[in-house]
Scaffold this motif. Structure first.
Motif, mmCIF file in Angstrom:
data_model
loop_
_atom_site.group_PDB
_atom_site.id
_atom_site.type_symbol
_atom_site.label_atom_id
_atom_site.label_comp_id
_atom_site.label_asym_id
_atom_site.label_seq_id
_atom_site.Cartn_x
_atom_site.Cartn_y
_atom_site.Cartn_z
ATOM 1 N N LEU B 23 -9.702 -72.558 -11.469
ATOM 2 C CA LEU B 23 -10.461 -71.460 -11.882
ATOM 3 C C LEU B 23 -11.702 -71.433 -11.172
ATOM 4 O O LEU B 23 -12.335 -70.583 -10.710
ATOM 5 C CB LEU B 23 -10.892 -71.373 -13.384
ATOM 6 C CG LEU B 23 -9.971 -70.889 -14.172
ATOM 7 C CD1 LEU B 23 -10.199 -70.708 -15.482
ATOM 8 C CD2 LEU B 23 -9.254 -69.499 -13.878
ATOM 9 N N SER B 25 -12.682 -73.184 -8.341
ATOM 10 C CA SER B 25 -13.106 -73.019 -6.648
ATOM 11 C C SER B 25 -12.970 -71.736 -6.236
ATOM 12 O O SER B 25 -12.294 -70.802 -6.652
ATOM 13 C CB SER B 25 -11.646 -73.804 -6.118
ATOM 14 O OG SER B 25 -10.488 -73.342 -6.452
ATOM 15 N N LYS B 26 -13.871 -71.657 -5.357
ATOM 16 C CA LYS B 26 -14.320 -70.346 -4.872
ATOM 17 C C LYS B 26 -13.291 -69.660 -3.793
ATOM 18 O O LYS B 26 -12.963 -68.550 -3.568
ATOM 19 C CB LYS B 26 -15.786 -70.564 -4.152
ATOM 20 C CG LYS B 26 -16.979 -70.595 -5.018
ATOM 21 C CD LYS B 26 -17.448 -69.316 -5.392
ATOM 22 C CE LYS B 26 -18.874 -69.698 -6.143
ATOM 23 N NZ LYS B 26 -18.479 -70.115 -7.784
ATOM 24 N N PRO B 28 -9.725 -68.820 -2.285
ATOM 25 C CA PRO B 28 -8.541 -68.715 -2.758
ATOM 26 C C PRO B 28 -7.405 -69.728 -2.426
ATOM 27 O O PRO B 28 -6.668 -70.105 -3.027
ATOM 28 C CB PRO B 28 -8.202 -67.283 -2.294
ATOM 29 C CG PRO B 28 -9.361 -66.777 -2.012
ATOM 30 C CD PRO B 28 -10.444 -67.809 -1.381
ATOM 31 N N LEU B 79 -8.377 -63.736 3.422
ATOM 32 C CA LEU B 79 -9.447 -64.008 2.301
ATOM 33 C C LEU B 79 -9.948 -65.253 2.258
ATOM 34 O O LEU B 79 -10.870 -65.352 1.584
ATOM 35 C CB LEU B 79 -8.513 -63.713 1.136
ATOM 36 C CG LEU B 79 -7.984 -62.156 0.796
ATOM 37 C CD1 LEU B 79 -7.180 -61.991 -0.267
ATOM 38 C CD2 LEU B 79 -9.202 -61.240 0.820
ATOM 39 N N GLU B 84 -16.639 -63.990 -2.863
ATOM 40 C CA GLU B 84 -16.596 -63.039 -3.908
ATOM 41 C C GLU B 84 -18.094 -62.497 -4.095
ATOM 42 O O GLU B 84 -18.862 -63.282 -4.034
ATOM 43 C CB GLU B 84 -16.218 -63.659 -5.295
ATOM 44 C CG GLU B 84 -14.622 -63.914 -5.420
ATOM 45 C CD GLU B 84 -14.168 -63.967 -6.669
ATOM 46 O OE1 GLU B 84 -14.757 -63.657 -7.828
ATOM 47 O OE2 GLU B 84 -13.300 -64.639 -6.723
ATOM 48 N N PRO B 85 -18.239 -61.213 -4.102
ATOM 49 C CA PRO B 85 -19.559 -60.695 -4.153
ATOM 50 C C PRO B 85 -20.086 -61.113 -5.565
ATOM 51 O O PRO B 85 -19.402 -61.776 -6.364
ATOM 52 C CB PRO B 85 -19.234 -59.261 -4.384
ATOM 53 C CG PRO B 85 -17.941 -58.957 -4.532
ATOM 54 C CD PRO B 85 -17.081 -60.017 -4.017
ATOM 55 N N ALA B 86 -21.608 -60.797 -5.682
ATOM 56 C CA ALA B 86 -22.175 -61.150 -6.827
ATOM 57 C C ALA B 86 -21.594 -60.833 -8.231
ATOM 58 O O ALA B 86 -21.219 -59.438 -8.260
ATOM 59 C CB ALA B 86 -23.795 -60.698 -6.707
ATOM 60 N N ARG B 87 -21.224 -61.483 -8.985
ATOM 61 C CA ARG B 87 -20.523 -61.380 -10.195
ATOM 62 C C ARG B 87 -21.477 -60.861 -11.305
ATOM 63 O O ARG B 87 -22.511 -61.111 -11.219
ATOM 64 C CB ARG B 87 -19.665 -62.387 -10.539
ATOM 65 C CG ARG B 87 -18.936 -62.961 -9.735
ATOM 66 C CD ARG B 87 -18.121 -64.238 -10.114
ATOM 67 N NE ARG B 87 -17.943 -65.123 -8.971
ATOM 68 C CZ ARG B 87 -17.199 -66.417 -9.367
ATOM 69 N NH1 ARG B 87 -16.758 -66.551 -10.567
ATOM 70 N NH2 ARG B 87 -16.928 -67.090 -8.249
ATOM 71 N N GLN B 92 -18.845 -62.178 -17.264
ATOM 72 C CA GLN B 92 -17.979 -63.483 -17.101
ATOM 73 C C GLN B 92 -18.115 -64.175 -18.410
ATOM 74 O O GLN B 92 -17.207 -64.951 -18.953
ATOM 75 C CB GLN B 92 -18.518 -64.318 -15.896
ATOM 76 C CG GLN B 92 -17.539 -65.035 -15.380
ATOM 77 C CD GLN B 92 -17.960 -65.540 -14.058
ATOM 78 O OE1 GLN B 92 -19.427 -65.363 -13.635
ATOM 79 N NE2 GLN B 92 -17.293 -65.947 -13.254
ATOM 80 N N GLY B 95 -15.913 -63.209 -21.080
ATOM 81 C CA GLY B 95 -14.437 -63.573 -20.855
ATOM 82 C C GLY B 95 -14.240 -65.043 -21.408
ATOM 83 O O GLY B 95 -13.130 -65.383 -21.922
#
Lengths: 110, 165
Positions: B23, B25-26, B28, B79, B84-87, B92, B95
């Motif tokens: 979860l 690690s940035k 993929p 990829l 990933e762009p700013a979340r 988050q 979640g």
């Protein structure tokens, strides 16, 4: 080993999968978290089958603990088919939108 | 503490730690590799439970086929370098809190139960290939055949979806 240890481990893995589905935005990572949840359930099924074998209730039957493991086998079969179709859908989405960010994939909403 | 408990704790720590790393690690590709580690740990658990067939199938199907398919798709889309762009931090947090509270509730209800049920470790022939094959081809032969139809339809579906229109 107590069955509670296995239940706790499976619950932890399943919850990690749920947190991943809710927080990550890459569609492939969301899909991987679903796979993790499936695996947690598989582990629980196998542990329960061995608990059932240890309990002695079902000793009379011939296949007293194999049924749950056959069930796990079928879950793996369905998971493989699901991954093939799901990754094809993700590839098609990427080809159309050049992104796998699930926040952009909301066209069905309107 | 006997050796079985020790191995159980080691494998569980490996599985949970690798899942958390997946979860966090940035990249993929790294996530996929951590997930493969999780699958190997779960296979270790299957071996401890003497479910040898499922241990081998788990490694071949999950770690071997499915994860390689994921890796293939990620590398095909290139990829692995994209961030990933700013979340949305609030979403988050929501979640994490909802998933964590689900885990908390389930674990606390599990701890409330007081019945001790043991699991057979390292013994029992229910998970051997001979018995599973026997059951699969006598009691479960119809679902087995239906599974082949399912695979065929999944294959055709993947080709139809992936085809350029």
């Amino acid at each position: 080993m107590d069955i509670k240890a296995y239940i706790a481990l499976s619950l932890t893995l399943f919850s990690i999968g749920i947190i991943g589905v809710l927080t990550r935005r890459n569609a492939i990572l969301v899909f991987m978290c679903v796979e993790l949840m499936l695996n947690a359930v598989n582990l629980l099924l196998v542990a329960f089958s061995k608990m059932h074998a240890a309990s002695g209730i079902a000793k009379a039957s011939v296949h007293y603990a194999s049924d749950a493991q056959i069930f796990v086998f079928f879950i793996m079969v369905v998971a493989a088919a699901e991954v093939a179709v799901g990754l094809a859908i993700i590839v098609m989405l990427y080809r159309n939108t050049h992104s796998v960010d699930i926040n952009f994939l909301n066209r069905l909403k309107n | 503490m006997n050796i079985i408990t020790l191995i159980f704790i080691l494998l569980s720590a490996m599985a949970v730690g690798s899942a958390v790393m997946m979860l966090l690690s940035k990249n993929p590709v790294k996530s996929i590799l951590w997930l493969i580690v999780v699958f190997f740990a779960i296979s270790g658990h299957y071996i401890m439970l003497n479910a040898q067939f499922l241990a081998v199938v788990n490694i071949i199907v999950y770690a071997g086929a499915i994860m390689v398919l994921f890796l293939f798709v990620v590398m095909l889309m290139n990829l692995n370098s994209t961030e990933e762009p700013a979340r949305n931090m609030r979403l988050q947090m929501v979640g994490i809190i909802s998933g964590g509270s689900l885990l908390l509730i389930l674990l606390s209800s599990l701890m409330k139960t007081n019945k001790e049920q043991l699991v057979l470790m390292r013994v029992g022939d229910a998970g051997l290939i001979k018995n599973l094959g026997n059951v699969l081809f006598t009691n479960y032969v119809l679902p087995f055949e239906i599974a082949s139809v399912l695979f065929l339809s999944a294959m055709i579906g993947a080709v139809v979806i992936g085809k350029k229109n």
